[in-house]
Design a protein around this motif. Structure first.
Motif, PDB file in Angstrom:
ATOM      1  N   LEU A  86       0.907  -1.134  -0.020  1.00 46.43           N
ATOM      2  CA  LEU A  86      -0.040  -0.038  -0.083  1.00 46.43           C
ATOM      3  C   LEU A  86       0.893   1.319   0.116  1.00 46.43           C
ATOM      4  O   LEU A  86       1.683   1.180   0.742  1.00 46.43           O
ATOM      5  CB  LEU A  86      -0.922  -0.028   1.193  1.00 46.43           C
ATOM      6  N   PRO A  87       0.479   2.255  -1.060  1.00 47.49           N
ATOM      7  CA  PRO A  87       1.401   3.414  -0.703  1.00 47.49           C
ATOM      8  C   PRO A  87       1.016   4.405   0.373  1.00 47.49           C
ATOM      9  O   PRO A  87       0.050   4.553   0.823  1.00 47.49           O
ATOM     10  CB  PRO A  87       0.926   4.191  -2.076  1.00 47.49           C
ATOM     11  N   VAL A  88       2.297   4.742   0.899  1.00 50.06           N
ATOM     12  CA  VAL A  88       2.188   5.607   2.041  1.00 50.06           C
ATOM     13  C   VAL A  88       1.648   7.014   1.863  1.00 50.06           C
ATOM     14  O   VAL A  88       2.195   7.753   0.694  1.00 50.06           O
ATOM     15  CB  VAL A  88       3.484   5.601   2.710  1.00 50.06           C
ATOM     16  N   GLU A  89       0.831   7.556   2.508  1.00 47.70           N
ATOM     17  CA  GLU A  89       0.300   9.057   2.347  1.00 47.70           C
ATOM     18  C   GLU A  89       0.931   9.939   3.517  1.00 47.70           C
ATOM     19  O   GLU A  89       1.274   9.448   4.530  1.00 47.70           O
ATOM     20  CB  GLU A  89      -1.342   9.070   2.357  1.00 47.70           C
ATOM     21  N   VAL A  90       1.042  11.252   3.174  1.00 52.74           N
ATOM     22  CA  VAL A  90       1.477  12.191   4.179  1.00 52.74           C
ATOM     23  C   VAL A  90       0.281  12.489   5.167  1.00 52.74           C
ATOM     24  O   VAL A  90      -0.547  12.893   5.016  1.00 52.74           O
ATOM     25  CB  VAL A  90       2.178  13.349   3.536  1.00 52.74           C
ATOM     26  N   LEU A  91       0.632  12.253   6.547  1.00 49.08           N
ATOM     27  CA  LEU A  91      -0.078  12.639   7.576  1.00 49.08           C
ATOM     28  C   LEU A  91      -0.141  14.081   7.579  1.00 49.08           C
ATOM     29  O   LEU A  91       0.469  14.939   7.427  1.00 49.08           O
ATOM     30  CB  LEU A  91       0.557  12.240   8.950  1.00 49.08           C
ATOM     31  N   GLY A  92      -1.447  14.469   7.797  1.00 48.24           N
ATOM     32  CA  GLY A  92      -1.875  15.969   7.690  1.00 48.24           C
ATOM     33  C   GLY A  92      -3.384  15.969   8.354  1.00 48.24           C
ATOM     34  O   GLY A  92      -4.176  15.010   8.550  1.00 48.24           O
ATOM     35  N   PRO A  93      -3.772  17.488   8.691  1.00 46.25           N
ATOM     36  CA  PRO A  93      -5.039  17.382   9.092  1.00 46.25           C
ATOM     37  C   PRO A  93      -6.213  16.839   8.367  1.00 46.25           C
ATOM     38  O   PRO A  93      -7.281  16.568   9.120  1.00 46.25           O
ATOM     39  CB  PRO A  93      -5.190  18.959   9.200  1.00 46.25           C
ATOM     40  N   ASP A  94      -5.992  16.860   6.908  1.00 44.72           N
ATOM     41  CA  ASP A  94      -7.211  16.128   6.243  1.00 44.72           C
ATOM     42  C   ASP A  94      -7.155  14.729   5.953  1.00 44.72           C
ATOM     43  O   ASP A  94      -7.685  14.284   4.967  1.00 44.72           O
ATOM     44  CB  ASP A  94      -7.246  17.005   5.062  1.00 44.72           C
ATOM     45  N   SER A  95      -6.374  14.095   6.720  1.00 44.95           N
ATOM     46  CA  SER A  95      -5.908  12.668   6.279  1.00 44.95           C
ATOM     47  C   SER A  95      -7.167  11.680   6.995  1.00 44.95           C
ATOM     48  O   SER A  95      -7.064  10.250   6.603  1.00 44.95           O
ATOM     49  CB  SER A  95      -4.814  12.188   7.282  1.00 44.95           C
ATOM     50  N   PHE A  96      -8.039  12.150   7.481  1.00 45.56           N
ATOM     51  CA  PHE A  96      -9.117  11.217   8.377  1.00 45.56           C
ATOM     52  C   PHE A  96     -10.542  11.180   7.794  1.00 45.56           C
ATOM     53  O   PHE A  96     -11.475  10.719   8.572  1.00 45.56           O
ATOM     54  CB  PHE A  96      -8.780  11.618   9.841  1.00 45.56           C
ATOM     55  N   GLN A  97     -10.739  11.714   6.763  1.00 41.73           N
ATOM     56  CA  GLN A  97     -12.149  11.946   6.143  1.00 41.73           C
ATOM     57  C   GLN A  97     -12.546  10.268   5.957  1.00 41.73           C
ATOM     58  O   GLN A  97     -11.885   9.678   5.296  1.00 41.73           O
ATOM     59  CB  GLN A  97     -12.245  12.517   4.906  1.00 41.73           C
ATOM     60  N   GLY A  98     -13.570   9.969   6.610  1.00 43.17           N
ATOM     61  CA  GLY A  98     -14.349   8.647   6.312  1.00 43.17           C
ATOM     62  C   GLY A  98     -13.553   7.642   7.151  1.00 43.17           C
ATOM     63  O   GLY A  98     -13.761   6.319   6.827  1.00 43.17           O
ATOM     64  N   VAL A  99     -12.448   7.910   8.051  1.00 39.95           N
ATOM     65  CA  VAL A  99     -11.707   6.995   8.933  1.00 39.95           C
ATOM     66  C   VAL A  99     -12.694   6.830  10.169  1.00 39.95           C
ATOM     67  O   VAL A  99     -13.078   7.558  10.692  1.00 39.95           O
ATOM     68  CB  VAL A  99     -10.589   7.442   9.161  1.00 39.95           C
ATOM     69  N   ASP A 100     -12.677   5.302  10.292  1.00 44.45           N
ATOM     70  CA  ASP A 100     -13.327   4.872  11.485  1.00 44.45           C
ATOM     71  C   ASP A 100     -12.562   4.862  12.874  1.00 44.45           C
ATOM     72  O   ASP A 100     -12.970   5.192  13.930  1.00 44.45           O
ATOM     73  CB  ASP A 100     -13.973   3.719  11.608  1.00 44.45           C
TER      74      ASP A 100
END
Ligand code: A2P
Length: 339
Positions: A54-68
């Motif tokens: 899985l490709p790593v994404e950069v952690l930021g304030p907008d990383s959590f839309q739809g995350v449980d």
């Protein structure tokens, strides 16, 4: 249909983060989508999950839309900055850093000890995963406290370098190889050489003369056990071991507990395995604790220097039970009972 969850792992390229992915996979956690997050340094990297990269994404304030669920192990700074964003987006955060542990509105949980405290997750949307040395200690203390009430704990730790992170694992390897090849060693992570050495210095020194790691053991033990009256004093030591923290634990109890009674109680305790057969040279060691999830306890014997004293030797995998496994166990209870 069984429910599935979108799970973000912040710090997914680190020692604990990678183990979190492995634990989610091993324990068949119902993941619909997994989002690995790290810093910009990791852009372009992938991490393995269920046979895929899985490709790593950069952690930021907008990383959590739809995350449980957001599992954090990216250091205290990242947790302080981004856990509130994750919670505001509706995710429940399980944070492995020390950033939130002593916040009165954040439960600090070891599933074998205080699973009921998870209910308080709603206050901030954050659950804290305790310090690695504290987790393995309280798993063993809890059943003894229930049986005989612990008054005082004196603990000395022998902590593996993986607790500092992947770079420290590499530093110990490099130093050992360099020393055998008569080459110069690199010192980037620790102040001192760790190969064939040990130092009583984990985390920073505080004004009271203790290290922060030592004070974590004092304060977190009281909070997890829900008993401010348990006195704890700690000396925490880094040793040249890759995986597995060991602890010499001395206990004073209110009620007398014989070593046989303690052994019986611990043999039934959840998450604990008694390894205590000195006649056969059997006792817990990091090499045996690494790669599995039980907390091993042995050398159970009376402390003859006080009226009600016991000595124990406690060893666990600091990256698994001390971090990743404990976090995933919390997540399992959360989805079973609360989400
Ligand atoms: P990165 O590798 O991109 O720096 P370890 O505990 O093994 O040192 O790993 C720490 C983890 O936390 C790594 O995945 C690291 O990513 C990540 N990390 C550290 N600082 C940050 C940050 N400020 N933002 C996002 N991820 C971070």
């Amino acid at each position: 249909m069984a429910r599935e969850f979108t799970v973000a792992v912040a710090g997914a390229t680190g020692a604990v983060g990678r183990q979190m992915l492995q634990c989610l996979e091993e324990r068949r956690f119902p993941v619909r989508r997994l989002i690995p997050l790290a810093s910009e340094r990791s852009l372009g990297l992938t991490v393995p999950f269920r046979g895929k990269e899985l490709p790593v994404e950069v952690l930021g304030p907008d990383s959590f839309q739809g995350v449980d669920l957001a599992l954090f192990s990216a250091g205290g700074g990242a947790s302080k900055d981004y856990a509130p964003h994750a919670a505001a987006a509706g995710a429940v955060v399980i944070d492995n850093s020390s950033a939130w542990r002593m916040d009165p509105d954040v439960p600090l949980v070891v599933p074998e000890v205080n699973p009921g405290d998870i209910a308080d997750y709603q206050k901030k949307g954050i659950i804290a995963n305790p310090n690695c040395s504290t987790i393995q200690m309280v798993v063993v203390l809890k059943p003894i406290h229930d049986a005989a009430r612990i008054k005082r704990v004196v603990v000395s730790t022998y902590q593996a370098v993986s607790g500092t992170g992947q770079k420290a694992v590499e530093e110990l390897s490099q130093q050992v190889r360099a020393l055998f090849a008569c080459q110069s060693i690199e010192k980037k992570v620790y102040h001192h050489r760790i190969a064939f050495n040990c130092f009583p210095h984990i985390d920073v020194f505080l004004e009271n003369g203790y290290t922060r790691e030592e004070m974590k053991m004092v304060l977190e033990t009281k909070k997890i056990m829900g008993d401010e009256s348990i006195e704890v004093t700690a000396t925490t030591v880094r040793v040249p071991v890759f995986y597995g923290h060991s602890e010499a634990v001395n206990l004073e109890t209110e009620r007398k507990l014989t070593p046989e009674e303690a052994r019986r109680i611990l043999a039934r305790a959840p998450g604990v395995k008694v390894v205590d057969n000195p006649a056969k040279n059997e006792y817990p060691m990091p090499l045996d604790a690494a790669g599995q999830d039980l907390t091993l306890v042995g050398r159970i014997r009376e402390d003859f220097s006080i009226k009600n004293g016991l000595n124990l030797w406690v060893v666990a995998d600091n990256i698994r039970k001390g971090a990743a496994t404990n976090a995933v166990q919390i997540a399992e209870i959360l989805i079973r009972d609360y989400l």
